[in-house]
Design an enzyme around this catalytic site. Structure first.
Site, mmCIF file in Angstrom:
data_model
loop_
_atom_site.group_PDB
_atom_site.id
_atom_site.type_symbol
_atom_site.label_atom_id
_atom_site.label_comp_id
_atom_site.label_asym_id
_atom_site.label_seq_id
_atom_site.Cartn_x
_atom_site.Cartn_y
_atom_site.Cartn_z
ATOM 1 N N LYS A 56 31.065 -30.247 24.920
ATOM 2 C CA LYS A 56 32.027 -29.476 24.110
ATOM 3 C C LYS A 56 31.240 -28.959 22.906
ATOM 4 O O LYS A 56 30.777 -29.763 22.081
ATOM 5 C CB LYS A 56 33.143 -30.376 23.609
ATOM 6 C CG LYS A 56 34.066 -30.950 24.683
ATOM 7 C CD LYS A 56 34.924 -32.048 24.083
ATOM 8 C CE LYS A 56 36.038 -32.509 25.004
ATOM 9 N NZ LYS A 56 36.657 -33.774 24.544
ATOM 10 N N GLU A 75 47.422 -29.916 27.376
ATOM 11 C CA GLU A 75 46.435 -29.226 28.208
ATOM 12 C C GLU A 75 47.066 -28.609 29.449
ATOM 13 O O GLU A 75 46.370 -28.307 30.424
ATOM 14 C CB GLU A 75 45.309 -30.189 28.590
ATOM 15 C CG GLU A 75 44.518 -30.623 27.359
ATOM 16 C CD GLU A 75 43.294 -31.453 27.685
ATOM 17 O OE1 GLU A 75 43.255 -32.061 28.781
ATOM 18 O OE2 GLU A 75 42.390 -31.498 26.848
HETATM 19 P P1 PGA Z 1 40.415 -33.504 22.846
HETATM 20 O O1 PGA Z 1 40.377 -34.314 24.203
HETATM 21 O O2 PGA Z 1 40.108 -32.088 23.098
HETATM 22 O O3 PGA Z 1 41.828 -33.739 22.385
HETATM 23 O O4 PGA Z 1 39.422 -34.184 21.952
HETATM 24 C C1 PGA Z 1 39.934 -33.854 25.404
HETATM 25 C C2 PGA Z 1 39.164 -34.938 26.086
HETATM 26 O O5 PGA Z 1 39.224 -36.117 25.692
HETATM 27 O O6 PGA Z 1 38.445 -34.637 27.036
HETATM 28 ZN ZN ZN Z 2 37.632 -36.819 27.260
#
Ligand code: PGA
Ligand code: ZN
Length: 404
Positions: A329, A200
């Protein structure tokens, strides 16, 4: 309003070099759109399946055979109808037939086509009742990576600069500065070591959880002094990833649930954390509630894997007063309509929402519009890497457009 005249799905690469999908839609008016879907690594067990069993090739074949034809003729501005059609073709409860990423890409592309056709910004097309686009999200910027996103780093997955300023350009400037200061301090402490960059965009270094927190906290204090902007430390523990047989297993310590509540509460106090995500396993509704009771008045206690943007899971959390915030998300649940149901429920119950990127991202900016349109308290995003910067820059543009 105009009808969908063509709909396609293609394979594209995400920021980890893995295949994902993008949808493209054309309307009778001539408006066109294209949207890609991201992918997670520390995925919650209750998330929808990103792809059918056969991966992206099967997602593409399924789309051509069943999803695309079903979309033709639908009114793209009727998001509910588009998303209902996607569900109907899939016919499962977890998108395991067509893939959740197909659902996300199509759902977003439909909204984008409507924005294009009507000349409205995407965030307005997505806007939830009562959202006027004047209140911008804070930036939760990933400065140091650990866990699954950074092999060799700390167990805690993310060390975050939570920059909470009225103007998006200030929040972004403060978060970017903290990221830079964290890097400088890591170089100072580890002069002979090559530093890495995690999935990230945060730094990767062989430091412990507590060292990482010290470095982050000092960097936030320095950035506050220097810029006179509000920025405080935060973490995403992604604790499901190191919860095994009833225990939280860190490299330096093993804690039972009660011990974990105490440990995280102390971290909140000692480091003045303002953002604490997934401090417990994804089934630990009561442990979340204990922490929220203890520190929820002074920090955002945020559920990610526990809720997976799912309305039903959020209801379970609301009953137990598990958190004061929820991570959002879109591809955890599939469509925009599903996402809105969860966001609307959270907002109606006084919970903050934080719109989030995934660790495997696409270099697109639509996430900033989702954050603004859903009245998010925060936008969680990386600081470095084109796929992260695309979201920050889009928020900057939105700030300019509204004069904020
Ligand atoms: P992921 O993790 O996109 O790899 O699922 C991001 C998070 O846990 O916020
Ligand atoms: Zn998370």
């Amino acid at each position: 309003m105009s009808r969908i005249t063509s709909a396609d799905l293609f394979g594209i690469y995400d920021s980890r070099g893995r295949l994902t999908v993008e949808a493209s839609i054309a309307l009778a008016s001539g408006a066109r759109s294209r949207a890609g879907a991201p992918s997670g690594a520390s995925t919650g067990v209750h998330e929808v399946m990103a792809f059918p069993k056969g991966g992206v090739p099967e997602a593409l074949a399924t789309f051509r055979a069943r999803v695309g034809p079903r979309l033709i003729g639908l009114d793209a501005s009727d998001q509910r109808a588009v998303d209902a059609a996607i569900h109907e073709v899939d016919g499962t409860s977890d998108f395991s037939s067509i893939g959740g990423n197909t659902a996300t890409a199509v759902s977003i592309a439909a909204a984008m086509a409507t924005a294009e056709e009507t000349g409205r910004p995407l965030w307005k097309v997505l806007a939830r009742p009562g959202v006027d686009g004047r209140s911008f999200p804070a930036i939760a910027g990933n400065c140091l990576n650990g866990g699954r996103h950074a092999i060799g780093g700390p167990d805690i997955q993310e060390f975050i600069a939570f920059a909470d300023c009225a103007r998006p350009e200030d929040s972004i400037r403060a978060a970017v500065r903290v990221h830079g200061l964290v890097g400088e301090e890591l170089h100072r402490r580890l002069p002979k070591t090559a530093l890495g960059r995690g999935d990230e965009g945060g730094w990767v270094a062989g430091v412990s959880n507590l060292e990482a927190l010290e470095i982050l906290t000092d960097a936030c204090a320095k950035a506050r002094d220097e810029l006179h902007l509000e920025v405080r430390p935060g973490i995403d523990l992604a604790a499901s990833e190191f919860f095994e047989k009833g225990k939280y297993r860190y490299r330096e310590q093993t804690l039972d649930t009660e011990g974990q509540v105490g440990f995280v509460s102390k971290l909140v106090d000692r480091f003045d954390l303002r953002f604490v995500e997934d401090p417990f396993d994804q089934e630990a509704f009561d442990a979340f509630a204990a922490l929220t009771k203890a520190v929820g008045g002074r920090t955002l206690v945020i559920g990610d894997d526990i809720f997976v943007t799912n309305e039903h899971r959020l209801r379970m959390g609301l009953e137990r007063r598990s958190t004061n915030s929820i991570l959002i998300k879109v591809n955890q649940v599939g469509t925009l309509t599903d996402t809105f149901a969860t966001v609307d429920l959270a907002r109606s119950q006084g919970l903050s929402t934080v719109t989030s990127h995934r660790s495997g991202e696409v270099p697109e900016g639509w996430l900033a519009h989702v954050a603004l349109g859903t009245g998010a308290r925060g936008l969680k995003c990386g600081i470095l890497g084109g796929e992260r910067v695309a979201k920050l820059n889009e928020l900057l543009r939105l700030g300019r457009a509204t004069g904020t």
